[in-house]
Design an enzyme around this catalytic site. Structure first.
Site, short mmCIF file in Angstrom:
data_model
loop_
_atom_site.label_atom_id
_atom_site.label_comp_id
_atom_site.label_asym_id
_atom_site.label_seq_id
_atom_site.Cartn_x
_atom_site.Cartn_y
_atom_site.Cartn_z
N TYR A 57 0.83 -1.20 0.00
CA TYR A 57 0.00 0.00 0.00
C TYR A 57 0.87 1.26 0.00
O TYR A 57 1.70 1.46 0.90
CB TYR A 57 -0.94 0.02 1.21
CG TYR A 57 -2.05 -1.01 1.16
CD1 TYR A 57 -2.39 -1.66 -0.02
CD2 TYR A 57 -2.78 -1.33 2.31
CE1 TYR A 57 -3.41 -2.61 -0.06
CE2 TYR A 57 -3.81 -2.26 2.28
CZ TYR A 57 -4.12 -2.90 1.09
OH TYR A 57 -5.14 -3.83 1.06
N ASN A 159 -8.41 -13.24 -1.10
CA ASN A 159 -8.73 -13.53 -2.51
C ASN A 159 -8.43 -14.97 -2.88
O ASN A 159 -7.96 -15.25 -3.98
CB ASN A 159 -7.95 -12.58 -3.42
CG ASN A 159 -8.20 -11.12 -3.10
OD1 ASN A 159 -9.33 -10.65 -3.15
ND2 ASN A 159 -7.15 -10.39 -2.73
N TRP A 225 -13.34 -6.60 1.69
CA TRP A 225 -12.72 -5.35 1.23
C TRP A 225 -13.62 -4.71 0.17
O TRP A 225 -14.44 -5.37 -0.44
CB TRP A 225 -11.30 -5.57 0.72
CG TRP A 225 -11.07 -6.43 -0.50
CD1 TRP A 225 -10.80 -7.77 -0.52
CD2 TRP A 225 -11.02 -6.01 -1.88
NE1 TRP A 225 -10.60 -8.22 -1.80
CE2 TRP A 225 -10.72 -7.15 -2.66
CE3 TRP A 225 -11.20 -4.78 -2.53
CZ2 TRP A 225 -10.61 -7.11 -4.06
CZ3 TRP A 225 -11.08 -4.73 -3.91
CH2 TRP A 225 -10.80 -5.88 -4.65
N LEU A 228 -17.56 -0.29 1.15
CA LEU A 228 -18.33 0.93 0.94
C LEU A 228 -18.55 1.23 -0.54
O LEU A 228 -19.03 2.30 -0.91
CB LEU A 228 -17.64 2.12 1.62
CG LEU A 228 -17.67 2.11 3.15
CD1 LEU A 228 -16.89 3.30 3.71
CD2 LEU A 228 -19.11 2.13 3.67
N GLY A 231 -18.02 4.53 -2.94
CA GLY A 231 -18.94 5.66 -3.03
C GLY A 231 -20.03 5.52 -4.06
O GLY A 231 -20.80 6.47 -4.28
N ARG A 232 -20.16 4.37 -4.69
CA ARG A 232 -21.13 4.22 -5.77
C ARG A 232 -22.58 4.38 -5.33
O ARG A 232 -23.44 4.69 -6.16
CB ARG A 232 -20.93 2.85 -6.46
CG ARG A 232 -19.67 2.81 -7.30
CD ARG A 232 -19.33 1.40 -7.76
NE ARG A 232 -20.35 0.84 -8.62
CZ ARG A 232 -20.24 -0.37 -9.17
NH1 ARG A 232 -19.17 -1.12 -8.92
NH2 ARG A 232 -21.18 -0.83 -9.97
#
Length: 318
Positions: A57, A159, A225, A228, A231-232
């Protein structure tokens, strides 16, 4: 309390991918540390004590600024669960972007994460992506060694499908405690894979059927993960279906006396698998908007949960 229970007791995890400045190799600065501290404080303020990282990250800067915050407040370390991931290598002079779960690379990644995070132990280490070239015996040997040295307390994956998890677990004495997957109202394949069995659409979900069920049966905590939805459904709508769903989410939030962000997280948490959402926003105001999801059990009825699903789906169930 078992290791899995310790991970699962967190209703939400804070995902630290947004901390550390830009996605580049330029050094972070004081403003980046202050921004990280503000986000971490907001998460703590609403009751979040689990923090999720990955070695890649912001090219390691997310872990580094978190470590700077811990250096400012050393007493914080004993109050939190610190989770990070390894196994993805970004493109560099030695090769392209790739996955790498060789034992030597896992050990190197952990040592570097410990240094950046300024801690002597990682509570949970997740293997970030499956590496088709990895020897599972070599991978398991590295994990066992890290635990015996006291550098990592527990392990999980990210994953991965059921068969991949089973292959690794068969070589480990300690139980894997988590599988982190993309799961949200926008990315619904984890739900759809199960209900589209025996329909023409079943192959299109892209989600390995049986993974959620395997994790539940084996006590492996599921982490979501992207929870949210970037933001869609809370301000970044791009399609008519997303706009309709956003209106539905907002109306339901008003009826429940909470925020749209909480509704999205409640939709995930309402599933009986006991999924723990990972919220990745770096904005303190949006972190605080998740307060009720951290402090209250999901208050969605059976019908309300289905209404949200069908709205986001845009079509009727088969």
């Amino acid at each position: 309390m078992s290791a899995t229970d310790d991970v699962r007791r967190h209703r939400l995890l804070y995902g630290c991918m947004g901390l550390g400045g830009d996605w580049d190799t330029q050094p972070y600065g004081a403003r980046d540390i202050d921004a990280a501290e503000a986000a971490i404080t907001a998460a703590l303020d609403i009751g979040i004590t689990g923090f999720d990282h990955a070695d890649i990250y912001r090219y390691g800067k997310s872990e580094a600024v978190f470590g700077e915050v811990l250096a400012r407040a050393p007493e914080l370390r004993s109050r939190i669960l610190l989770q990070t991931k390894c196994g993805i290598r970004l493109a560099d002079d030695s090769g392209p972007g790739r996955y790498d779960l060789r034992g030597t690379q896992i050990v190197r990644s952990v040592e570097e994460s410990l240094a950046r995070l300024r801690t002597d132990v990682i509570d949970v280490l997740l293997l970030h992506r499956p590496d088709p070239l990895a020897d599972p015996d070599d991978t398991a040997e590295a994990l066992t060694s890290l635990h015996r040295q006291g550098l990592v307390r527990d392990f999980g994956v990210s994953n991965m499908a059921a068969a991949q998890i089973a292959q690794l677990q068969a070589r480990l004495d300690r139980p894997l405690v988590a599988n982190q997957l993309e799961m949200s109202l926008a990315q619904r394949a984890w739900v759809e894979a199960g209900v589209l069995v025996n329909t023409p659409e079943s192959a299109a979900t892209g989600f390995p059927l049986g993974t959620v069920e395997y994790c539940r049966a084996n006590g492996i905590g599921l982490q979501a993960w992207g929870s949210l939805c970037r933001g869609r459904f809370t301000g970044a709508q791009e399609t008519p279906t997303e706009r309709t769903t956003a209106e539905h989410v907002a109306a339901l939030a008003e009826r429940k006396g909470t925020t749209p962000e909480t509704i999205l997280l409640w939709w995930i948490r309402r599933h009986p698998a006991g999924v723990t959402p990972v919220i990745g926003t770096a904005r303190p105001d949006r972190i605080r908007a998740c307060h009720d999801a951290a402090s209250r059990a999901p208050e969605l009825t059976h019908e309300e949960w289905y209404e949200l699903w069908l709205s986001a789906r845009g079509t009727a169930l088969p």
